[in-house]
Design an enzyme around this catalytic site. Structure first.
Site, PDB file in Angstrom:
ATOM      1  N   HIS A  29      42.266  42.913  51.290  1.00  0.00           N
ATOM      2  CA  HIS A  29      43.279  43.380  50.348  1.00  0.00           C
ATOM      3  C   HIS A  29      44.462  42.419  50.426  1.00  0.00           C
ATOM      4  O   HIS A  29      44.972  42.004  49.396  1.00  0.00           O
ATOM      5  CB  HIS A  29      43.682  44.813  50.681  1.00  0.00           C
ATOM      6  CG  HIS A  29      44.573  45.433  49.662  1.00  0.00           C
ATOM      7  ND1 HIS A  29      44.214  45.545  48.340  1.00  0.00           N
ATOM      8  CD2 HIS A  29      45.831  45.956  49.747  1.00  0.00           C
ATOM      9  CE1 HIS A  29      45.200  46.120  47.660  1.00  0.00           C
ATOM     10  NE2 HIS A  29      46.191  46.378  48.487  1.00  0.00           N
ATOM     11  N   HIS A  63      49.040  40.346  43.013  1.00  0.00           N
ATOM     12  CA  HIS A  63      48.411  41.636  43.286  1.00  0.00           C
ATOM     13  C   HIS A  63      48.200  42.340  41.945  1.00  0.00           C
ATOM     14  O   HIS A  63      49.152  42.797  41.321  1.00  0.00           O
ATOM     15  CB  HIS A  63      49.287  42.459  44.214  1.00  0.00           C
ATOM     16  CG  HIS A  63      48.655  43.738  44.663  1.00  0.00           C
ATOM     17  ND1 HIS A  63      47.396  44.124  44.236  1.00  0.00           N
ATOM     18  CD2 HIS A  63      49.092  44.719  45.489  1.00  0.00           C
ATOM     19  CE1 HIS A  63      47.097  45.294  44.782  1.00  0.00           C
ATOM     20  NE2 HIS A  63      48.107  45.662  45.547  1.00  0.00           N
ATOM     21  N   CYS A  81      46.512  51.111  43.845  1.00  0.00           N
ATOM     22  CA  CYS A  81      45.906  49.782  43.925  1.00  0.00           C
ATOM     23  C   CYS A  81      44.425  49.791  44.302  1.00  0.00           C
ATOM     24  O   CYS A  81      43.797  48.735  44.364  1.00  0.00           O
ATOM     25  CB  CYS A  81      46.716  48.906  44.861  1.00  0.00           C
ATOM     26  SG  CYS A  81      48.431  48.812  44.294  1.00  0.00           S
TER      27      CYS A  81
END
Lengths: 188, 381
Positions: free
Chosen positions: B279, B314, B146
């Site tokens: 994040h 996400h 990620c």
């Protein structure tokens, strides 16, 4: 002013080399949980670091053309109902390409720069370029750089159909700004 | 950081829209793009997702690319096209392309397995983006889960710092796949409701997809070409949590080190930061760990922090560059995006910003990945 960059040590398991004795590195339980690729990666990395006399490198940078493809296939088989196995989170976790660099960092307690390149035919070259660039800039002094790939019958078949020779890789090198005992210099 | 690295172009596509205009409108008005699965071929319909609201065919028609490319490439082509145009560039002549992805062509392989798609691997997906525009001397791909796109930005910046390139195209692209929808499901970190970053009731993340690319350019090249600077990448940090293959440490060590490195490189103090784009995935573990790291960096003077994951889901490997573009928009337009869906404070977490107009000079943008691959980017006006 860019600094010179040196290769201080290397360790490679070539195709056909016998599997090393992993008992000094892993417990039986660990060894069972870990695929062959991860074991080879940890083993070659620790050998190269030992030769270079470096306990914890400033950076861990790995190149892998296809990642932990055996785990990817195990998860895909379960997903597609090709075998009756349930979807195992471990297969998913260990199928992301960066699982190799992550595992090495965890084992070394290496909190520095950590990256993984996955670009067919250029993965290792990019990892080297990244390490060399940061050492030359003076951002880091040492780097462990690796190239790790495994093959499965399905992947080999796919590569052969595209005219690409399937290859395993298990190579770890240590780069630094220190010329002492260096194998060679890396030039830009 | 010396030499100065300018952002001279940016392009973005995510669940909240395609391109700068739609994205800015959604961020300002608080419009989330998360909803039921519409385009992804999957039996798993229990979890909401942040899909880009275009089919592969529609994306191909917009860009002129083949609809048979991986969705990751189609998304990337849209985003890079906007970035190049913004920087006044026609193609990638002399410009290395540094992409970031993990899914690559998995969306194709999962349809044909046990046979692999010829475009299965991450590199093939980046190469297809490069080939669409043409001229790139070379391309490579970061795959750090990620944080892939954030690390592509960092590598590209180092190419400029070291004089190996004057202009780089950097970013990331990731489509949804049945593979990682089930993968995240198997880890039990998907929320069946819209995600609620930093909220006490948060129960996981929603997966999203998208792409964003930046054009980074040296001062000399920008002046020579006569193009305006949209922002400056004034610092960055990459560190490893080295704790667990998927979980983050309680102390947020990797995140802490990444933010500290970025500040140090920029020669800035924590008090200089006007906003942090977190994040903030909405998982209990990430948000608590990131909050611990923020408290360690900023003490009791934490600047406004928000996560935009409740807008986009996400977007995994693309999140670092998508949120970098959000930060550029925030800097240029003077606003902080809201942390949607937050209602209940959690003592383990920071209290996110409500969002709204703000004068911003320096922004930190966090992207953390599995394996403790934590990166932080610092953009300045």
């Amino acid at each position: 002013m860019m600094r010179s960059v040196y290769v201080n040590a290397r360790c490679e398991l070539k195709p056909g080399n016998p599997e090393p004795d992993y008992r000094s590195l892993f417990s039986v339980l660990e060894a069972r949980r870990m695929g062959r690729l991860l074991k080879r990666a940890v083993w070659t990395s620790s050998q190269a670091l030992e030769k270079a006399g470096i306990a914890v490198p400033d950076a861990v940078i790995i190149g892998t053309d296809f990642g932990c493809i055996e785990n990817s296939e195990s998860f895909l088989k379960a997903l597609k109902g090709i075998d009756d196995a349930p979807l195992r989170p471990t297969h998913f976790m260990q199928s992301t390409h960066n699982t190799i660099a992550s595992l090495i960092a965890i084992r070394l307690g290496a909190h520095g720069y950590n990256a993984t390149y996955s670009h067919r035919g250029r993965s290792f070259e990019s990892a080297l370029q990244d390490a060399r660039t940061q050492i030359a800039l003076g951002d880091i002094d040492t780097a462990l750089v690796g190239w790790f790939d495994e093959l499965t019958p399905a992947l080999s078949e796919s590569l052969l159909s595209q005219g690409i020779e399937p290859k395993e890789h298990a190579l770890a090198v240590v780069l630094s700004a220190n010329p002492e005992g260096a194998v060679c210099e890396l030039s830009f | 950081m010396d030499p100065v690295i300018h952002v001279t172009g940016a392009g973005v596509v995510s669940a909240v829209g395609c391109g700068r205009g739609e994205t800015l409108d959604a961020l300002r008005r608080g419009l989330s793009g998360i909803g039921p699965v519409r385009f992804l071929r999957t039996e798993e319909k229990a979890f909401p997702v942040g899909e880009v609201k275009l089919s592969n065919g529609e994306m191909a028609a917009r860009s002129g690319a083949s609809p048979d490319l991986p969705r990751t490439s189609l998304l990337g082509i849209l985003a890079l096209g906007e970035a190049l145009a913004g920087a006044g560039l026609r193609d990638l002549s002399g410009i290395p392309l540094v992409g970031g992805t993990t899914v690559g062509g998995m969306d194709l392989t999962e349809q044909t397995f046990p046979a692999y798609s010829r475009m299965h691997d991450c590199g093939a997906s980046t190469d297809a983006i490069a080939a669409h525009f043409g001229g790139a001397p070379w391309a490579t791909t970061l795959s750090t889960a990620c944080s892939s796109a954030a690390n592509a930005i960092i590598f590209g910046a180092n190419l400029i710092r070291s004089g190996q390139a004057e202009i780089v195209a950097v970013g990331g692209s990731e489509s949804l796949s049945d593979y990682h929808l089930h993968g995240f499901g198997s880890l039990m970190i998907l929320d069946p409701a819209p995600c609620r970053p930093f909220d006490a009731t948060r129960a996981g993340l929603n997966l999203g997809e998208g792409a964003a690319f930046l054009i980074l350019e040296s001062e000399a090249s920008r002046k020579r070409r006569g193009v305006p600077s949209q922002a400056v990448l004034s610092g960055f940090g990459n560190a490893c949590d080295a704790f667990h293959q998927t979980a983050s440490s309680d102390s947020g060590e990797g995140a802490f080190l990444a933010m500290r490195k970025a500040l140090g490189m920029a020669g800035l103090q924590p008090a200089d930061i006007d906003y942090v784009n977190a994040h903030g995935t909405g998982t209990p573990n990430n948000d608590a760990s990131e909050s611990a790291a923020l408290r360690r960096v900023f003490g009791d003077r934490i600047p406004p922090v928000s996560s935009t994951k409740a807008f986009t889901g996400h977007t995994t490997s693309a999140s670092g560059s998508i949120e970098a573009v959000f930060c550029l928009l925030a800097l240029q337009e003077g606003f902080i995006p809201a942390n949607l869906n937050w209602t209940t404070p959690d003592p383990a977490c920071i209290t996110p910003a409500a969002g709204g107009p703000a004068r911003l000079r320096h922004i930190l943008c966090n992207a953390f990945g599995f394996g403790g691959n934590d990166s932080s980017l610092l953009f300045s006006r």
